[in-house]
Design a protein around this motif. Sequence first.
Motif, PDB file in Angstrom:
ATOM      1  N   GLU A  65       7.141  -9.018   0.939  1.00 45.01           N
ATOM      2  CA  GLU A  65       8.052  -9.787   1.354  1.00 45.01           C
ATOM      3  C   GLU A  65       7.872 -11.036   0.242  1.00 45.01           C
ATOM      4  O   GLU A  65       6.926 -11.822   1.219  1.00 45.01           O
ATOM      5  CB  GLU A  65       9.343  -9.587   2.495  1.00 45.01           C
ATOM      6  CG  GLU A  65      10.090 -10.332   1.796  1.00 45.01           C
ATOM      7  CD  GLU A  65      10.545 -10.717   3.963  1.00 45.01           C
ATOM      8  OE1 GLU A  65      10.260 -12.147   4.061  1.00 45.01           O
ATOM      9  OE2 GLU A  65      11.203  -9.332   4.479  1.00 45.01           O
ATOM     10  N   LYS A  78      10.318  -2.289  -0.972  1.00 45.05           N
ATOM     11  CA  LYS A  78       9.477  -2.191  -0.473  1.00 45.05           C
ATOM     12  C   LYS A  78       7.978  -1.391   0.193  1.00 45.05           C
ATOM     13  O   LYS A  78       7.715  -1.785   1.284  1.00 45.05           O
ATOM     14  CB  LYS A  78      10.795  -1.573   1.273  1.00 45.05           C
ATOM     15  CG  LYS A  78      11.659  -3.042   1.415  1.00 45.05           C
ATOM     16  CD  LYS A  78      13.248  -2.491   2.732  1.00 45.05           C
ATOM     17  CE  LYS A  78      14.162  -3.485   2.962  1.00 45.05           C
ATOM     18  NZ  LYS A  78      14.514  -3.268   3.975  1.00 45.05           N
ATOM     19  N   ASP A  79       7.849  -0.296   0.149  1.00 47.86           N
ATOM     20  CA  ASP A  79       7.149  -0.214   0.156  1.00 47.86           C
ATOM     21  C   ASP A  79       5.225  -0.547  -1.544  1.00 47.86           C
ATOM     22  O   ASP A  79       4.677  -0.428  -1.069  1.00 47.86           O
ATOM     23  CB  ASP A  79       6.928   1.550  -0.020  1.00 47.86           C
ATOM     24  CG  ASP A  79       8.036   1.974   0.963  1.00 47.86           C
ATOM     25  OD1 ASP A  79       7.539   1.267   2.319  1.00 47.86           O
ATOM     26  OD2 ASP A  79       8.144   3.150   1.110  1.00 47.86           O
ATOM     27  N   TYR A 111       0.140  -1.924  -0.618  1.00 43.28           N
ATOM     28  CA  TYR A 111       1.068  -2.790  -1.483  1.00 43.28           C
ATOM     29  C   TYR A 111      -0.069  -3.561  -2.668  1.00 43.28           C
ATOM     30  O   TYR A 111      -1.032  -3.109  -3.389  1.00 43.28           O
ATOM     31  CB  TYR A 111       1.119  -4.825  -0.852  1.00 43.28           C
ATOM     32  CG  TYR A 111       2.167  -4.723   0.135  1.00 43.28           C
ATOM     33  CD1 TYR A 111       3.089  -3.955   0.126  1.00 43.28           C
ATOM     34  CD2 TYR A 111       2.461  -5.137   1.580  1.00 43.28           C
ATOM     35  CE1 TYR A 111       4.640  -3.481   1.314  1.00 43.28           C
ATOM     36  CE2 TYR A 111       3.064  -5.177   2.395  1.00 43.28           C
ATOM     37  CZ  TYR A 111       4.537  -4.350   2.371  1.00 43.28           C
ATOM     38  OH  TYR A 111       4.698  -4.319   3.271  1.00 43.28           O
ATOM     39  N   ARG A 150      15.671  -5.358  -3.006  1.00 44.76           N
ATOM     40  CA  ARG A 150      14.407  -5.117  -3.131  1.00 44.76           C
ATOM     41  C   ARG A 150      14.773  -3.468  -2.248  1.00 44.76           C
ATOM     42  O   ARG A 150      14.138  -2.603  -2.149  1.00 44.76           O
ATOM     43  CB  ARG A 150      13.983  -5.294  -1.714  1.00 44.76           C
ATOM     44  CG  ARG A 150      13.252  -7.115  -2.286  1.00 44.76           C
ATOM     45  CD  ARG A 150      12.311  -7.814  -1.662  1.00 44.76           C
ATOM     46  NE  ARG A 150      11.126  -6.648  -0.551  1.00 44.76           N
ATOM     47  CZ  ARG A 150      10.150  -6.822  -0.453  1.00 44.76           C
ATOM     48  NH1 ARG A 150       9.523  -7.179  -1.865  1.00 44.76           N
ATOM     49  NH2 ARG A 150       9.750  -5.631   0.244  1.00 44.76           N
ATOM     50  N   GLU A 151      15.902  -3.131  -2.344  1.00 44.80           N
ATOM     51  CA  GLU A 151      15.604  -2.167  -1.303  1.00 44.80           C
ATOM     52  C   GLU A 151      16.608  -0.652  -2.166  1.00 44.80           C
ATOM     53  O   GLU A 151      16.348   0.518  -2.820  1.00 44.80           O
ATOM     54  CB  GLU A 151      17.429  -1.783  -0.378  1.00 44.80           C
ATOM     55  CG  GLU A 151      18.002  -1.087   0.466  1.00 44.80           C
ATOM     56  CD  GLU A 151      16.857  -1.035   1.496  1.00 44.80           C
ATOM     57  OE1 GLU A 151      16.318   0.330   2.020  1.00 44.80           O
ATOM     58  OE2 GLU A 151      16.680  -1.633   2.711  1.00 44.80           O
ATOM     59  N   HIS A 158      17.317  -9.146  -1.411  1.00 45.15           N
ATOM     60  CA  HIS A 158      17.178  -7.931  -0.353  1.00 45.15           C
ATOM     61  C   HIS A 158      18.109  -7.057  -0.920  1.00 45.15           C
ATOM     62  O   HIS A 158      17.297  -5.630  -0.231  1.00 45.15           O
ATOM     63  CB  HIS A 158      17.177  -8.838   1.275  1.00 45.15           C
ATOM     64  CG  HIS A 158      16.672  -9.574   1.794  1.00 45.15           C
ATOM     65  ND1 HIS A 158      15.165  -9.541   2.171  1.00 45.15           N
ATOM     66  CD2 HIS A 158      16.567 -10.476   2.561  1.00 45.15           C
ATOM     67  CE1 HIS A 158      14.814 -10.278   2.935  1.00 45.15           C
ATOM     68  NE2 HIS A 158      15.868 -11.678   2.582  1.00 45.15           N
TER      69      HIS A 158
END
Length: 516
Positions: A505, A500-501, A89, A494-495, A491
Amino acid sequence: MSALWSVGAGLLLLLLWVRHRGLEAVLVHHRWVFVCFFLLPLSILFDIYYQLRAWAVWRLHSAPRQHAQRVRHIQEQVREWKKEGSKRYMCTGRPGWLTVSLRVGKYKKTHKNIMINLMDVLEVDSERQVVRVEPLVSMGQLTAHLNPMGWTIPVVPELDDLTVGGLIMGTGIESSSHIYGLFQHTCVAYELVLADGSLVRCSPTENSDLFYAVPWSCGTLGFLVAAEIKMIPAKKYVKIHYKPVRGLQKICEKFTEESEKKENSFVEGLMYSLDEAVIMTGVLTDEAEQSKINRIGNYYKPWFFKHVEKYLKADRTGVEYIPSRHYYHRHTRSIFWELQDIIPFGNNPVFRYLFGWMVPPKISLLKLTQGEAIRKLYEQHHVVQDMLVPIKSLEKSIQTFHVDLNVYPIWLCPFILPNNPGMVHPKGNETELYVDIGAYGEPKSKQFEARASMRQMEKFVRSVHGFQMLYADCYMTREEFWDMFDGSLYHKLREQMNCKDAFPEVYDKICKAARH
């Protein structure tokens, strides 16, 4: 020479005493020694450096020219992370101890650190009434820059060292928030470097989903590189009315009544016990009665919360005119009332006159030097929490704070919460009046136990559809966290943006249950 010999002898005796008692024992039980002799002078040097740097940057007009170059460097670092395989991250490379949050984040050691050196005021647009700034600009720096030009921002959160980036990615509030909302509600645009290295601008009309999702996201959607904030005309003074109120029901009624009046530029309450408070209202003005001017920000003046308490003890109302910048940073010198636990004699007139010009120590330096023993002591026997609840639940909330924590003074600050998309909004479809209840200090409740007591508080706040500020320790489970906050837009983005990678979160970044 005799003076130098005296200073030298004094320092030698101090070092011998520290050696005799042991450094850890001194830091835990006599922390004021270390703070007064080392951290206060070091804090002054920090301030001088940043003030000289800000002056030089503005005189040379280098900030706007270098901003684009610095942003490109951030983009290059992100693209390099992608070339390396996106194995870890990302997070900002700013050391954790430099943040105002008392939380100790361990993720800096394991994540890819992206260096972001953005701490300049870029542009003051008087026509649009907007100031464009980089994320590491502090509130003290910004007000010092704008006030001489006749401008200020609508919401100036208390402490000098709070940064624009922290107040956007987290949140910020001030006694003007019953009119303007939280700090995020005074922003008109953000510029971010995303997980793919692209630079994006967002506003209510441009990439609006991202604009509303950024606040409270704690840097988990992208790297903030600039923000545009509304400005309002500054006035010389705040005419402030002090009104002592006794009885919890009367306190809540009076506070709600004043919070609903838009003619009040500022509304604030300080509770000194369960049934004693001083409610303060203020209006901006250019005129003042000379005999009633109180330059409360001068180093030799009493700490503001102690000054306010005099009205309660005397059981009398009062009116004063406080210079605007002094008012905006009225709690800075005493870090609200936290400094009394670090330097117990800090409000003594002798100390104020001799050493008050060095106060307060930098919160970042306090964190850097606290050590494991003090950190654990604070974690188990100290609270620093802000809970945001609907004002209709104020009385019940204060009773809960009293039973679970019993910490005084308590800070009351009203704010209007619009029904915008994002993580924080009212339960219904309409704008609602909320209040920030701030508890800072050592709990006197006999049954206080950090984890159990705070989980009980968090449960109550969820039950009244309130919110916990994310700079503080959070003990909720993931399910409880997303019950408190609306994660639908967060969310979704983020998608869509492949975060996400790239970023953890927000729950994994700030909650104790995830970090331990």
